[in-house]
Design an enzyme around this catalytic site. Structure first.
Site, PDB file in Angstrom:
ATOM      1  N   ILE A  31      34.305   1.143  35.160  1.00 49.87           N
ATOM      2  CA  ILE A  31      34.379   1.488  36.489  1.00 49.87           C
ATOM      3  C   ILE A  31      34.029   0.120  37.209  1.00 49.87           C
ATOM      4  O   ILE A  31      33.538   0.308  38.457  1.00 49.87           O
ATOM      5  CB  ILE A  31      33.666   2.650  37.075  1.00 49.87           C
ATOM      6  CG1 ILE A  31      32.368   2.824  36.324  1.00 49.87           C
ATOM      7  CG2 ILE A  31      34.465   3.896  36.691  1.00 49.87           C
ATOM      8  CD1 ILE A  31      31.513   3.747  37.001  1.00 49.87           C
ATOM      9  N   ALA A  85      27.643  -7.388  39.004  1.00 43.29           N
ATOM     10  CA  ALA A  85      27.129  -8.719  39.148  1.00 43.29           C
ATOM     11  C   ALA A  85      26.483  -8.657  37.550  1.00 43.29           C
ATOM     12  O   ALA A  85      26.392  -9.574  36.996  1.00 43.29           O
ATOM     13  CB  ALA A  85      26.256  -9.108  40.015  1.00 43.29           C
ATOM     14  N   TYR A  86      26.036  -7.590  37.213  1.00 43.15           N
ATOM     15  CA  TYR A  86      25.099  -7.616  36.128  1.00 43.15           C
ATOM     16  C   TYR A  86      25.843  -6.992  34.919  1.00 43.15           C
ATOM     17  O   TYR A  86      25.375  -6.637  33.794  1.00 43.15           O
ATOM     18  CB  TYR A  86      24.032  -6.480  36.279  1.00 43.15           C
ATOM     19  CG  TYR A  86      23.178  -7.034  37.592  1.00 43.15           C
ATOM     20  CD1 TYR A  86      22.814  -8.192  37.636  1.00 43.15           C
ATOM     21  CD2 TYR A  86      23.081  -5.885  38.686  1.00 43.15           C
ATOM     22  CE1 TYR A  86      22.115  -8.440  38.927  1.00 43.15           C
ATOM     23  CE2 TYR A  86      22.404  -6.433  39.720  1.00 43.15           C
ATOM     24  CZ  TYR A  86      21.967  -7.459  39.927  1.00 43.15           C
ATOM     25  OH  TYR A  86      21.322  -7.985  40.967  1.00 43.15           O
ATOM     26  N   GLY A  87      27.086  -7.097  34.743  1.00 42.56           N
ATOM     27  CA  GLY A  87      27.698  -6.797  33.515  1.00 42.56           C
ATOM     28  C   GLY A  87      28.642  -5.333  33.714  1.00 42.56           C
ATOM     29  O   GLY A  87      28.516  -5.039  35.024  1.00 42.56           O
ATOM     30  N   THR A  88      29.182  -5.134  32.818  1.00 37.73           N
ATOM     31  CA  THR A  88      30.299  -3.923  32.682  1.00 37.73           C
ATOM     32  C   THR A  88      29.641  -2.526  32.956  1.00 37.73           C
ATOM     33  O   THR A  88      28.630  -2.307  32.409  1.00 37.73           O
ATOM     34  CB  THR A  88      31.269  -4.055  31.674  1.00 37.73           C
ATOM     35  OG1 THR A  88      31.536  -5.215  31.412  1.00 37.73           O
ATOM     36  CG2 THR A  88      32.476  -3.257  31.961  1.00 37.73           C
ATOM     37  N   VAL A  89      30.174  -1.797  33.952  1.00 39.79           N
ATOM     38  CA  VAL A  89      29.654  -0.186  34.185  1.00 39.79           C
ATOM     39  C   VAL A  89      30.711   0.513  33.525  1.00 39.79           C
ATOM     40  O   VAL A  89      31.769   0.420  33.888  1.00 39.79           O
ATOM     41  CB  VAL A  89      29.285  -0.027  35.429  1.00 39.79           C
ATOM     42  CG1 VAL A  89      28.917   1.222  35.801  1.00 39.79           C
ATOM     43  CG2 VAL A  89      28.550  -1.129  36.198  1.00 39.79           C
ATOM     44  N   LYS A  99      25.182   1.601  32.495  1.00 38.07           N
ATOM     45  CA  LYS A  99      24.941   0.184  32.815  1.00 38.07           C
ATOM     46  C   LYS A  99      24.198  -0.272  31.336  1.00 38.07           C
ATOM     47  O   LYS A  99      23.115   0.045  31.121  1.00 38.07           O
ATOM     48  CB  LYS A  99      24.327   0.031  33.962  1.00 38.07           C
ATOM     49  CG  LYS A  99      25.099   0.650  35.141  1.00 38.07           C
ATOM     50  CD  LYS A  99      24.313   0.266  36.396  1.00 38.07           C
ATOM     51  CE  LYS A  99      25.132   1.149  37.406  1.00 38.07           C
ATOM     52  NZ  LYS A  99      24.695   0.889  39.074  1.00 38.07           N
ATOM     53  N   ASP A 107      19.498  -6.867  47.064  1.00 38.62           N
ATOM     54  CA  ASP A 107      20.625  -6.944  47.176  1.00 38.62           C
ATOM     55  C   ASP A 107      21.350  -5.745  47.539  1.00 38.62           C
ATOM     56  O   ASP A 107      22.508  -5.082  47.306  1.00 38.62           O
ATOM     57  CB  ASP A 107      21.334  -7.326  45.752  1.00 38.62           C
ATOM     58  CG  ASP A 107      22.586  -7.662  45.582  1.00 38.62           C
ATOM     59  OD1 ASP A 107      23.193  -8.213  46.718  1.00 38.62           O
ATOM     60  OD2 ASP A 107      23.377  -7.545  44.566  1.00 38.62           O
TER      61      ASP A 107
END
Lengths: 394, 316
Positions: free
Chosen positions: B29, B33-37, B52, B154
Site C-alpha cells: 500500500i 519514505a521509510y520503506g514498503t508498507v 511496516k 514530519d
C-alpha cells in the site's frame, strides 16, 4: 523517565584496566560468603529514644481516609481522560481532612499541589516544558499501574531466595558499571516481568538477569558496556550469541514494552515537595533499594513504595519538625497514600529488611549505602529496631 | 507480483510467530519514505492491519539502542489508547542474519489519509464546522504526543489518517529514528512544504515544528491545495516570507548560516488573501501557528483553548 540526553562521561566497562578491580562476588553469582556482622554504628548520638507514636498529623490524615484505592480511583478516572480535554480536577487526590473548616484553603489545595508537583518536576529536571508538567505527573501515576502483578508467585524453580541473590548480584554489576539509579529499577522490573512471561531454565536465570540489566541500560544510559564484557562478568558461562538470543527473546516476550515509572522518581518527587533533608532522602533511597530484594514488593505500586520508604525514613531519623516542613509533608503525603494498612504493611517489609540487612548474604545495598557519600545511612542505629517504630500495627 | 510479496512477508512473519502465520499480506500500500508498507489481514481477528518493516543493522551488541528506545516509546504511547493516534497492535523482530534484524510494526489499517480525504471532498469543499472538528482532533493528538515528549517532525496530509467515521489519527510519528538506518540506504524525497523556517534554516528545533505543519494543513483544508509550495529549502523560505513577511532581525536565529539579507524585505500579506473562507478567529489561530519564532508559536494545548474552538461550544 528516560534521562537519555545527558552525556556525562561514564566509564565504559574496560576489562583490561579493571580486570583486577572486579569484585569477587561478581564472578560467581551465588555469593558464597555467609552472614557476617557488618554492623558498625557510625552515629551513636543518633540513638534517640524511640517514639512509639507516629506524628499526629500523619496519623490523623491516615485515619481520615481508610478506604482503599485512592490511587486506584485516581487511575481509573485519569485513564479515560485524554490529555487535551482541558481541566484536570483532582478530587481523587486527597485533601487533608484536617483542613475541612477552612473552605478557602481547601479550595486552594489542588492548585497548590499542582504547583508544587510542577515545581518539583522542574527542579528534578524530569521535564522539558512546564506546560506539560502536570500531564507528566498524571502520566507517571498511570504508567506505574501498568504491568502490576496479581500475585508475587514466581515460576516453580525460581524461589524468593534465588531471586534475591540474583537481584543482589545485579545491584553489584549495576554499581560497578556506574549506571544511573533508574537503570537498576528498570532492570529489576524487567526481570520481574520477563521471569513470568518467558520460559527460562534455572541455568539461564543469571543470563536473563544480565539481559534485563543490558536492556535497561540500552533504554536509559548513554554509554553501554560491550556484550563481551558482560559475558566476562558471568565467567563466560554463556556465549555472546546466547546473550543476544536472550535479548531478542526478552524483547519479544515483553513486546518491546520497556516503559516503567520507577519508585525512585516518586521518591524524588515526594521528597522534593516535602522539602526533606538530604539525610532523609538518602535513608529513603536505601530503604527503597532494599525493596528490590523483597519478592513481595512487586505487588506494591511504585508511588506507595516510595511513600512508605520516605515515611519510614522520617520515623527512623526523627529529625526536628518545623511547621513549614510539616505542611509540606502533609501536601506530599496527599500524593502517595493508598490506605493506612497498605502503607504500614509496606513500611513493615522495609523495616524488617533494613533491620537484618547487615546480617544477610545479599548485602550489596547495605554496603553501597554505608559509604560517606550516602551519609552512612545503612549503618544508622535507628534501623536496628525500625520495625519497633511502627510495631504496634501489623 | 502479489504472490511474491505474499511469500516473502509470510516467510518473515512465520519466522516471527513460529509456524502460525498471523498476518496475511494482501497488498503493497505504499512505498513511504521509510520503506514498503503492506496491507494485511490479522488471521486471528480478521482485522486489517498495516505492516511496516525495517531492517536494522545489528552489531555485536545486539539491537541498536535507537530501535529499542523508539519501539519502546511507541509501545508506551500505545498504552494510553489515545483516539487520535494510530494503534500499534504488535511488534515482531526476527533475525535475518548476524548483521541484520527485521523489525515489523503492525499498525491498525485506516483506508484514507487527509490528502485523499481532501481530494474526495465535494466540490464546495469541507464545511467550516467540519474543518474545525478535524483540526480539533488533530491538535488533540498532537498535544498528546507533545505531552509525552514526542515530536512528529514530519506531519503532512499523507500521514494524517481519517477513518470512515471522520476520526483523525496521527501516524508515522517517532518513526524517523527507528528507520534512520534504513533511510541512509534509500534515496528519499521528503516534501518541504510543511517544514517550519527553523528546520529549513537548520537551526535547533523542538515541538513547535509540528505546530507549523499543522498551520499549513489548517490552511490546506480550506484551500484544498498546499499553502507553501517551495522547490528547495531557500525557495520554501522565500515562499513563506511572501506570506508572513520577512521576520525582524532580532528574531532571526543566530546559529544558522543562511543570512536574513538573502531575502528581500517583505511585509506580511493578509492571510485571508490566501485562505478567504476562514473566519476571523480561525485566521487569528492560523497566524499564531504560522509564527516565525518557534518560541512565540502557539502550543498544541493552547491552540485547543483558542476562541476558534470555543465558540463552537457556546453555539451548541
Amino acid at each position: 523517565m528516560a534521562k537519555t540526553g545527558f552525556c556525562d562521561s561514564k566509564p565504559l566497562l574496560d576489562l583490561h584496566k579493571k580486570a583486577d578491580e572486579r569484585r569477587a562476588p561478581l564472578r560467581t553469582w551465588s555469593n558464597a560468603c555467609g552472614p557476617i556482622d557488618r554492623w558498625q554504628p557510625v552515629e551513636e548520638s543518633r540513638m534517640a529514644p524511640v517514639k512509639m507514636e507516629p506524628e499526629h498529623r500523619w496519623e490523623r490524615r491516615l485515619s481520615a481516609q481508610t478506604s482503599e484505592g485512592i490511587i486506584m480511583g485516581f487511575h481509573e478516572d485519569s485513564e479515560t481522560r485524554s490529555v487535551a480535554d482541558g481541566c484536570v480536577e483532582e478530587p481523587l487526590l486527597l485533601y487533608p481532612h484536617g483542613l475541612q473548616g477552612l473552605q478557602s484553603l481547601q479550595a486552594l489545595v489542588p492548585s497548590l499541589l499542582r504547583l508544587e508537583v510542577e515545581t518539583a518536576l522542574e527542579r528534578l529536571d524530569l521535564i522539558w516544558d512546564r506546560t506539560y508538567a502536570w500531564d507528566m505527573f498524571l502520566d507517571m501515576m498511570i504508567t506505574q499501574t501498568r504491568h502490576s502483578f496479581s500475585n508475587a508467585d514466581l515460576p516453580r524453580h525460581f524461589t524468593d531466595g534465588t531471586r534475591s541473590v540474583l537481584v543482589d548480584w545485579l545491584i553489584q554489576v549495576h554499581e560497578m558499571m556506574h549506571f544511573q539509579e533508574e537503570t537498576l529499577y528498570l532492570a529489576i522490573h524487567l526481570l520481574n516481568r520477563s521471569v513470568r512471561q518467558i520460559k527460562v531454565t534455572t541455568v539461564n536465570l543469571q543470563l536473563l538477569g544480565m539481559v534485563c540489566l543490558f536492556l535497561a541500560a540500552k533504554k536509559e544510559e548513554c554509554l553501554l558496556p560491550e556484550v563481551s564484557g558482560l559475558c566476562y562478568l558471568m565467567d563466560h558461562t554463556y556465549t555472546k550469541h546466547q546473550l543476544l538470543r536472550m535479548e531478542r527473546k526478552v524483547l519479544l516476550g515483553l513486546k518491546f514494552d520497556l516503559s516503567y515509572c520507577p519508585p525512585l522518581n516518586f521518591l524524588l518527587l515526594l521528597s522534593s515537595i516535602a522539602r526533606c533533608s538530604a539525610k532523609v532522602v538518602w535513608m529513603a533511597r536505601y530503604l527503597l533499594e532494599l525493596s528490590l530484594l523483597e519478592g513481595q514488593c512487586v505487588l506494591v505500586l511504585p508511588v506507595q513504595l516510595a511513600g512508605a520508604a520516605l515515611c519510614l525514613s522520617r520515623q527512623v531519623l526523627q529529625e526536628a519538625l518545623t511547621p513549614e516542613g510539616e505542611a509540606a509533608w502533609c501536601l506530599a503525603s496527599s500524593v502517595h497514600v493508598g490506605s493506612e494498612t497498605a502503607l504500614l504493611r509496606v513500611m513493615h517489609i522495609l523495616a524488617s529488611a533494613a533491620a537484618k540487612a547487615h546480617t544477610r548474604e545479599t548485602s550489596a545495598t547495605f554496603n553501597k549505602f554505608s559509604s560517606p557519600e550516602t551519609m552512612h545511612v545503612s549503618r544508622h542505629p535507628g534501623l536496628k529496631n525500625a520495625a519497633g517504630l511502627i510495631g504496634v500495627c501489623t | 507480483m502479489l504472490k511474491k510479496i505474499h511469500k516473502r512477508v509470510c516467510l518473515i512473519l512465520a519466522m516471527a510467530h513460529g509456524t502460525s502465520i498471523q498476518y496475511e499480506p494482501l497488498a503493497e500500500i505504499g512505498g513511504g519514505a521509510y520503506g514498503t508498507v503492506y496491507k494485511a489481514r490479522d488471521t486471528e481477528s480478521g482485522q486489517f492491519v498495516a505492516l511496516k518493516s525495517v531492517r536494522v543493522q545489528t552489531d555485536q551488541n545486539g539491537l541498536p539502542v535507537s530501535t529499542v528506545r523508539e519501539v519502546a516509546l511507541l509501545k508506551r504511547l500505545e498504552q494510553f489508547d489515545h483516539p487520535n493516534v494510530v494503534r500499534l497492535m504488535d511488534v515482531c523482530a526476527t533475525q535475518r542474519s548476524d548483521q541484520e534484524t527485521k523489525v515489523t510494526l503492525v499498525f491498525e489499517h485506516v483506508d484514507q489519509d487527509l490528502k485523499t480525504y481532501l481530494e474526495r471532498a465535494p466540490a464546495a469543499g469541507l464545511s467550516p464546522d467540519h474543518i474545525k472538528d478535524l483540526m480539533k482532533q488533530l491538535l488533540c493528538g498532537l498535544a498528546f504526543l507533545h505531552s509525552h515528549r514526542v515530536m512528529h517532525r514530519d506531519l503532512k496530509p499523507e500521514n494524517i489518517l481519517v477513518t470512515s467515521q471522520g476520526q483523525v489519527k496521527l501516524a508515522d510519528f517517532g518513526l524517523a529514528r527507528i528507520y534512520s538506518c534504513h533511510m541512509a540506504l534509500t534515496p528519499v524525497v521528503v516534501t518541504l512544504w510543511y517544514r517550519p523556517p527553523e528546520v529549513l534554516l537548520q537551526s535547533s528545533y523542538a515541538t513547535p515544528v509540528d505546530i507549523w505543519s499543522t498551520g499549513c494543513i489548517f490552511a490546506e483544508m480550506f484551500r484544498r491545495k498546499p499553502l507553501f509550495c517551495g522547490e528547495s529549502e531557500v525557495d520554501q523560505l522565500g515562499t513563506i516570507f511572501e506570506v508572513i513577511g520577512l521576520p525582524p532581525e532580532d528574531e532571526w536565529p543566530t546559529d544558522v548560516t543562511l543570512s536574513r539579507k538573502h531575502f528581500p524585505p517583505l511585509l506580511p500579506r493578509p492571510i485571508t488573501d490566501l485562505v478567504p473562507e476562514i473566519n476571523e478567529q480561525g485566521a487569528q489561530l492560523l497566524l499564531k501557528m504560522l509564527t516565525f519564532d518557534p518560541l512565540k508559536r502557539i502550543s498544541a494545548l493552547n491552540a485547543l483553548e483558542h476562541p476558534y474552538f470555543q465558540d463552537e461550544e457556546t453555539l451548541t
